[in-house]
Design a protein around this motif. Structure first.
Motif, PDB file in Angstrom:
ATOM      1  N   ARG A 111       0.787  -1.295  -0.024  1.00  0.00           N
ATOM      2  CA  ARG A 111      -0.072  -0.194  -0.024  1.00  0.00           C
ATOM      3  C   ARG A 111       0.865   1.239  -0.062  1.00  0.00           C
ATOM      4  NH1 ARG A 111      -5.167   1.731   1.524  1.00  0.00           N
ATOM      5  NH2 ARG A 111      -5.225   3.649   2.471  1.00  0.00           N
TER       6      ARG A 111
ATOM      7  N   SER B 298      -8.704   2.600  -5.986  1.00  0.00           N
ATOM      8  CA  SER B 298      -9.442   3.617  -5.002  1.00  0.00           C
ATOM      9  C   SER B 298      -9.198   3.373  -3.613  1.00  0.00           C
ATOM     10  CB  SER B 298     -10.893   3.362  -5.339  1.00  0.00           C
ATOM     11  OG  SER B 298     -11.325   2.137  -4.960  1.00  0.00           O
ATOM     12  N   THR B 299      -8.947   2.389  -2.919  1.00  0.00           N
ATOM     13  CA  THR B 299      -8.414   2.288  -1.844  1.00  0.00           C
ATOM     14  C   THR B 299      -7.524   2.748  -1.277  1.00  0.00           C
ATOM     15  OG1 THR B 299      -8.471   0.278  -0.191  1.00  0.00           O
ATOM     16  CG2 THR B 299      -6.996  -0.048  -2.154  1.00  0.00           C
TER      17      THR B 299
ATOM     18  N   HIS C  24      -8.202   5.988   0.833  1.00  0.00           N
ATOM     19  CA  HIS C  24      -8.760   5.961   2.231  1.00  0.00           C
ATOM     20  C   HIS C  24      -8.292   4.708   2.879  1.00  0.00           C
ATOM     21  CE1 HIS C  24     -11.934   2.806   1.096  1.00  0.00           C
ATOM     22  NE2 HIS C  24     -11.719   3.315  -0.204  1.00  0.00           N
ATOM     23  N   ASN C  25      -8.676   4.555   4.063  1.00  0.00           N
ATOM     24  CA  ASN C  25      -8.411   3.254   4.845  1.00  0.00           C
ATOM     25  C   ASN C  25      -9.563   3.102   5.700  1.00  0.00           C
ATOM     26  OD1 ASN C  25      -7.495   1.278   6.362  1.00  0.00           O
ATOM     27  ND2 ASN C  25      -5.476   2.258   7.344  1.00  0.00           N
ATOM     28  N   GLY C  26     -10.330   2.036   5.107  1.00  0.00           N
ATOM     29  CA  GLY C  26     -11.427   1.716   5.818  1.00  0.00           C
ATOM     30  C   GLY C  26     -11.379   0.704   6.973  1.00  0.00           C
ATOM     31  N   GLY C  27     -10.313   0.214   7.213  1.00  0.00           N
ATOM     32  CA  GLY C  27      -9.981  -0.579   8.282  1.00  0.00           C
ATOM     33  C   GLY C  27     -10.371  -1.912   8.226  1.00  0.00           C
ATOM     34  N   LEU C  28     -10.713  -2.340   6.757  1.00  0.00           N
ATOM     35  CA  LEU C  28     -11.069  -3.826   6.540  1.00  0.00           C
ATOM     36  C   LEU C  28     -10.133  -4.758   6.577  1.00  0.00           C
ATOM     37  CD1 LEU C  28     -13.342  -3.212   3.510  1.00  0.00           C
ATOM     38  CD2 LEU C  28     -14.051  -4.030   5.480  1.00  0.00           C
TER      39      LEU C  28
ATOM     40  N   ARG D 246     -10.442  -9.536   3.172  1.00  0.00           N
ATOM     41  CA  ARG D 246     -11.837  -9.086   2.724  1.00  0.00           C
ATOM     42  C   ARG D 246     -11.656  -8.010   1.721  1.00  0.00           C
ATOM     43  NH1 ARG D 246     -16.601  -9.931   1.566  1.00  0.00           N
ATOM     44  NH2 ARG D 246     -18.195  -8.431   1.951  1.00  0.00           N
ATOM     45  N   LEU D 247     -10.564  -7.005   2.189  1.00  0.00           N
ATOM     46  CA  LEU D 247     -10.451  -5.919   1.001  1.00  0.00           C
ATOM     47  C   LEU D 247     -10.111  -6.568  -0.282  1.00  0.00           C
ATOM     48  CD1 LEU D 247     -10.357  -2.909   0.276  1.00  0.00           C
ATOM     49  CD2 LEU D 247      -7.872  -3.147   1.324  1.00  0.00           C
TER      50      LEU D 247
END
Length: 201
Positions: A102, A163-164, A167-171, A175-176
């Motif tokens: 990332r 697109s990820t 942002h960091n959605g914490g998944l 799962r991501l």
């Protein structure tokens, strides 16, 4: 007679890893060569034995990224006979780059404009080679698409994966990976189970 000093490949790798981390967190202009050297555990002018400037570090980072993607892509195309499966492998490679690397992916996306002009053009040529294989596979799988449509879908699929980075959605990572792979599959309209209709004979 003193033998010439050789450059340690492991040390070069540490420099690039440290640079990816610092550049992702702080941006190109806020990071100095001494910052990178200190993070890599290299004191004084040691970093200059490997890279002459901060731009050279950035060029090496980006070459490593695109060369790795191209190498994996070529291996997939050469070894996987099922076209939808081959395209899924390319999707998986892009997803893995974005999820597992990332920080490096963020640097690649955000800092490309800081490359020297000639290196920027060279990198763009490599990027086009990488995308062309996606387009070729998609056209083979979905021959009803025009060239323009295939290219638009490929760019949209890769954009969905990347697109990820914004942002960091914490998944959880697994799962991501599933969500991003599904988004790319849906955008391209094909999967390993996709079958091209052929006229009956």
């Amino acid at each position: 007679m003193t033998e010439p000093r050789t450059r340690d490949p492991a040390r070069k790798g540490r420099i690039l890893a440290a640079a990816a981390d610092l550049l992702a967190r702080n941006g190109f202009h806020a990071v100095s060569m001494s910052d990178i050297g200190a993070a890599a555990g290299i004191t004084g002018s040691g970093i200059y034995r490997h890279f002459g400037s901060k731009s050279a570090v950035l060029v090496a980072l980006f070459d490593r990224v695109i060369d790795g993607l191209l190498r994996d892509e070529q291996a997939t195309v050469a070894s996987v006979g099922d076209l939808p499966v081959a395209l899924r492998e390319l999707i998986s490679g892009q997803v893995e780059f974005v999820v597992a690397d990332r920080e490096l992916a963020q640097v690649y996306y955000h800092e490309v404009h800081n490359l020297p002009a000639e290196d920027h053009r060279r990198l763009r040529r490599k990027q086009r080679r990488y995308l062309e294989e996606w387009v070729h596979l998609l056209q083979e799988i979905r021959p009803e698409l025009t060239d323009e449509e295939s290219r638009a879908l490929v760019h949209a699929a890769i954009g969905a994966i990347q697109s990820t980075l914004f942002h960091n959605g914490g998944l959880p990572a697994d799962r991501l990976r599933l969500l991003l792979t599904g988004a790319a599959d849906a955008t391209l309209g094909c999967s390993p189970s996709h079958q091209v209709d052929h006229p009956e004979t």
